[in-house]
Each structure stands twice: as structure tokens, then as C-alpha cells.
Design a protein around this motif. Structure first.
Motif, PDB file in Angstrom:
ATOM      1  N   VAL A 126      38.278  43.280  29.561  1.00 28.93           N
ATOM      2  CA  VAL A 126      37.716  43.999  30.703  1.00 28.93           C
ATOM      3  C   VAL A 126      38.314  43.394  31.955  1.00 28.93           C
ATOM      4  O   VAL A 126      38.166  42.195  32.209  1.00 28.93           O
ATOM      5  N   GLN A 127      39.015  44.208  32.731  1.00 35.38           N
ATOM      6  CA  GLN A 127      39.680  43.724  33.935  1.00 35.38           C
ATOM      7  C   GLN A 127      39.038  44.341  35.174  1.00 35.38           C
ATOM      8  O   GLN A 127      38.661  45.515  35.176  1.00 35.38           O
ATOM      9  N   PHE A 128      38.935  43.512  36.221  1.00 37.16           N
ATOM     10  CA  PHE A 128      38.357  43.961  37.485  1.00 37.16           C
ATOM     11  C   PHE A 128      39.384  43.797  38.590  1.00 37.16           C
ATOM     12  O   PHE A 128      40.132  42.820  38.624  1.00 37.16           O
ATOM     13  N   HIS A 129      39.406  44.777  39.488  1.00 37.09           N
ATOM     14  CA  HIS A 129      40.250  44.703  40.672  1.00 37.09           C
ATOM     15  C   HIS A 129      39.342  44.885  41.885  1.00 37.09           C
ATOM     16  O   HIS A 129      38.160  44.606  41.813  1.00 37.09           O
ATOM     17  N   ASP A 130      39.854  45.321  42.986  1.00 35.28           N
ATOM     18  CA  ASP A 130      39.016  45.407  44.187  1.00 35.28           C
ATOM     19  C   ASP A 130      37.839  46.366  44.019  1.00 35.28           C
ATOM     20  O   ASP A 130      36.697  45.989  44.182  1.00 35.28           O
ATOM     21  N   TYR A 131      38.141  47.621  43.743  1.00 39.98           N
ATOM     22  CA  TYR A 131      37.098  48.638  43.651  1.00 39.98           C
ATOM     23  C   TYR A 131      37.141  49.385  42.322  1.00 39.98           C
ATOM     24  O   TYR A 131      36.575  50.460  42.204  1.00 39.98           O
ATOM     25  N   MET A 132      37.810  48.817  41.374  1.00 38.57           N
ATOM     26  CA  MET A 132      37.996  49.499  40.108  1.00 38.57           C
ATOM     27  C   MET A 132      38.206  48.494  38.990  1.00 38.57           C
ATOM     28  O   MET A 132      38.300  47.282  39.212  1.00 38.57           O
ATOM     29  N   GLY A 133      38.307  49.005  37.777  1.00 38.59           N
ATOM     30  CA  GLY A 133      38.572  48.156  36.629  1.00 38.59           C
ATOM     31  C   GLY A 133      39.000  49.008  35.460  1.00 38.59           C
ATOM     32  O   GLY A 133      39.137  50.234  35.557  1.00 38.59           O
ATOM     33  N   LEU A 139      40.630  39.869  38.465  1.00 36.86           N
ATOM     34  CA  LEU A 139      39.491  39.067  38.899  1.00 36.86           C
ATOM     35  C   LEU A 139      38.567  38.733  37.747  1.00 36.86           C
ATOM     36  O   LEU A 139      38.425  39.511  36.803  1.00 36.86           O
ATOM     37  N   SER A 140      37.909  37.592  37.872  1.00 34.39           N
ATOM     38  CA  SER A 140      36.799  37.319  36.972  1.00 34.39           C
ATOM     39  C   SER A 140      35.617  38.182  37.398  1.00 34.39           C
ATOM     40  O   SER A 140      35.520  38.616  38.547  1.00 34.39           O
ATOM     41  N   PHE A 141      34.726  38.426  36.466  1.00 43.47           N
ATOM     42  CA  PHE A 141      33.563  39.261  36.761  1.00 43.47           C
ATOM     43  C   PHE A 141      32.751  38.689  37.921  1.00 43.47           C
ATOM     44  O   PHE A 141      32.240  39.435  38.772  1.00 43.47           O
ATOM     45  N   ASP A 142      32.649  37.363  38.010  1.00 44.45           N
ATOM     46  CA  ASP A 142      31.827  36.721  39.040  1.00 44.45           C
ATOM     47  C   ASP A 142      32.370  36.923  40.449  1.00 44.45           C
ATOM     48  O   ASP A 142      31.658  36.691  41.429  1.00 44.45           O
ATOM     49  N   LEU A 143      33.643  37.332  40.564  1.00 47.63           N
ATOM     50  CA  LEU A 143      34.236  37.562  41.884  1.00 47.63           C
ATOM     51  C   LEU A 143      34.444  39.047  42.166  1.00 47.63           C
ATOM     52  O   LEU A 143      34.994  39.410  43.204  1.00 47.63           O
ATOM     53  N   SER A 144      34.014  39.890  41.250  1.00 41.91           N
ATOM     54  CA  SER A 144      34.249  41.321  41.398  1.00 41.91           C
ATOM     55  C   SER A 144      33.157  41.969  42.236  1.00 41.91           C
ATOM     56  O   SER A 144      32.153  41.347  42.589  1.00 41.91           O
TER      57      SER A 144
END
Length: 309
Positions: free
Chosen positions: A146-153, A269-274
Motif C-alpha cells: 500500500v503506497q501513499f503520496h500527497d493526495y492519493m495512493g 510515504l509511510s502511512f503515519d505521514l500521509s
């Protein structure tokens, strides 16, 4: 069979055949008129069906690919206006949701609610809203990335497990993209286009369906990139910090031949920073702790050492 019902049946049969193969395509008007052997004006017949609410049109003038219904349909009067002036090879015909609701069995695709929504005429870039907890299953399963970016993943099963015969086919899935939505209280939600949800297996469609929430607006940056195809000019604060760290390391290397930060941030990003965090005390603590590790704990300890000359 009347001319009207003949054309209506042609459009309906074409769509249902395509939908049951997972494509949900409309029939091109030029192909429909070639197969329509009755007499009379094709455009007049089509206008009557649009006015009657059984047929809809998607135009290349509005959408680059009229062979799929990406966006909500234009108002009837605008469709009728364009049918009279657009070339027959530049738009496609679809059965309306009202006609599909009459013709499709209540049990067809009942175990795949998002696929059924497309079968019933939902636009492919319409989206469902989910509680953030829907991702918990995948974040806690080592088989999934599971990958996170600024406003999406995005989310998918990793290649190792996708190729494994030990993993059941029901779990060999992916969600090509999900985005951020915010309700009136600025509580984040996950939004996913029906097109991507329809690719999930029945078991996972039912799992996602159990987390469906009230509809919330899509955040503007995700709309720009995912629907319009325009990447936003202004990135998030998180991205600004990432760039500052990179520039500081670049200047430190140029001036002192060593870096200030041991590791730089990446786009993943890690989930904690998303942005996909429920606003709770625990998540706030995790958020602060993660930034602390990334900033203060990440500084090279010997960077400020001086040398006596």
C-alpha cells in the motif's frame, strides 16, 4: 418490432455483451446506423429515444474516448442538439440506467456490487466513498503493498505473492488509484472510482462495500490529476519539507562535503505521514513521532563537529 424498439434493443444488446466481458462499451453511432435496417431518419429516432429516457450518448467532443462512459451524461437537450450536428463516428450510444434497471435481473452480479453499478449504467469515473479503516486489512497483510503520496495512493498484491500458487486467486487484486476526500468536518475519507473497484474479486468487493460511507467531495488536487489529467502546481506541505531536506543536503555537500540529513524523504510515504489519518490522539502522536525520526533523529551527528587548526 418498431423502429424505436429495434434501435433500443441494438444499443442494449451491444452494451450488455460488452459489460459481461468486463468492458462496458457503447456502440458507435456509425456502426449502429449500419446495423439499423429500418427506414426513417436515424437522428430523429435517436432523438426520440433520448427524450424518452432509454438511450444516452457520449461524445468525443466532450470526452476523448466515447467508447466508455467516463463522466456523467449531458442533459437530454444538449445530447439531442449534438446528435443533429456531430458526425456519426464521433459518439457512442448507451442504454440509460432506467432502461438497464428494467432489463437486468436483481441477482446479476449481486456478489460484485461495484461491477453491478457499472452494469446499471454508472459512469466509470463516478466514485464511492469509504471509511479509512478499509485499508487496515491490506496494511496489516504482508502480501500487499500500500503506497501513499500527497493526495492519493494505490494498493496491490506484491509480485511474489501474485505468482504464487499458494495464494488464492480471490486475493490477487489491486486498486490502481485511490484518492482523498474530506467531509464537512474535514475528516479524511478514501474515494475510489467505480472503474477500479469493478476490477476487484467478488470477495474483496464485498469487503470494500462494508466500509462504504456517505458521499464526500473529492479533494481538488486528486480531481485535477485523476480526472482532468492535470498535475497540480502546488504540492503539499509534506512535499515542501522533502524538497527543503534535499536542498539543504545539496548545499551542505557543496559547502562542507558532507550531508546534514542521513536519509532524504522519498515520494513513497509511510502511512503515519500521509493525509489518510483519522484525526485521533493516537494518530497525532504517531504523526509527531514519525516526523521527529525523519528530522531530528535523522541528522548526521558529526555534521557540526569542528576541527582545530
Amino acid at each position: 418490432m418498431s423502429e424505436l424498439s429495434d434501435l433500443e434493443t441494438l444499443v442494449l444488446d451491444f452494451f450488455l455483451t460488452s459489460a459481461r466481458n468486463g468492458r462496458f462499451n457503447g456502440v458507435r453511432a456509425a456502426d449502429a446506423i449500419a446495423r439499423h435496417t429500418q427506414t426513417g431518419s436515424f437522428q430523429e429516432l435517436l432523438a426520440q429515444l433520448i427524450e424518452g429516457g432509454s438511450i444516452e450518448c457520449v461524445f468525443a467532443r466532450r470526452d476523448v474516448n466515447p467508447h466508455i462512459k467516463r463522466l456523467p451524461i449531458l442533459p437530454k437537450d444538449k445530447q439531442i442538439e449534438w446528435v443533429k450536428i456531430e458526425s456519426l463516428d464521433s459518439y457512442c450510444l448507451y442504454p440509460s440506467p432506467a432502461l438497464l434497471a428494467e432489463k437486468i435481473s436483481p441477482i446479476e452480479l449481486a456478489d460484485r456490487p461495484f461491477s453491478r453499478a457499472l452494469l446499471l449504467g454508472e459512469a466509470q469515473l463516478a466514485f464511492a466513498t469509504f471509511e479509512l479503516g478499509v485499508l487496515g486489512r491490506y496494511r496489516n497483510d504482508p502480501r500487499f503493498v500500500v503506497q501513499f503520496h500527497d493526495y492519493m495512493g494505490d494498493m496491490c498484491i506484491s509480485g511474489e505473492y501474485y505468482d504464487s500458487i499458494k495464494v488464492p486467486d480471490r486475493d490477487k487484486i489491486s486498486v490502481e488509484s485511490f484518492g482523498l476526500g474530506l467531509n464537512a468536518d474535514l475528516i479524511p475519507h478514501i474515494i475510489v472510482f467505480y472503474r477500479y473497484l469493478a476490477d476487484l474479486t467478488p470477495e474483496h468487493q464485498q469487503y470494500w462495500n462494508s466500509f462504504v460511507a456517505d458521499h464526500v467531495p473529492m479533494c481538488e488536487p486528486y480531481f485535477q490529476s485523476a480526472v482532468i489529467g492535470d498535475w497540480w502546481e502546488n504540492r503539499s506541505i509534506r512535499y515542501a519539507i522533502q524538497e527543503e531536506m534535499r536542498l539543504i543536503n545539496e548545499m551542505a555537500n557543496a559547502a562542507f562535503s558532507k550531508r546534514l540529513f542521513r536519509n532524504e524523504m522519498t515520494d513513497d510515504l509511510s502511512f503515519d505521514l500521509s493525509a489518510f489519518l483519522v484525526p485521533s490522539s493516537d494518530n497525532f502522536s504517531s504523526f509527531i513521532h514519525s516526523w521527529d525520526k525523519l528530522l531530528s533523529d535523522n541528522i548526521e551527528k558529526d555534521f557540526f563537529e569542528t576541527r582545530l587548526i
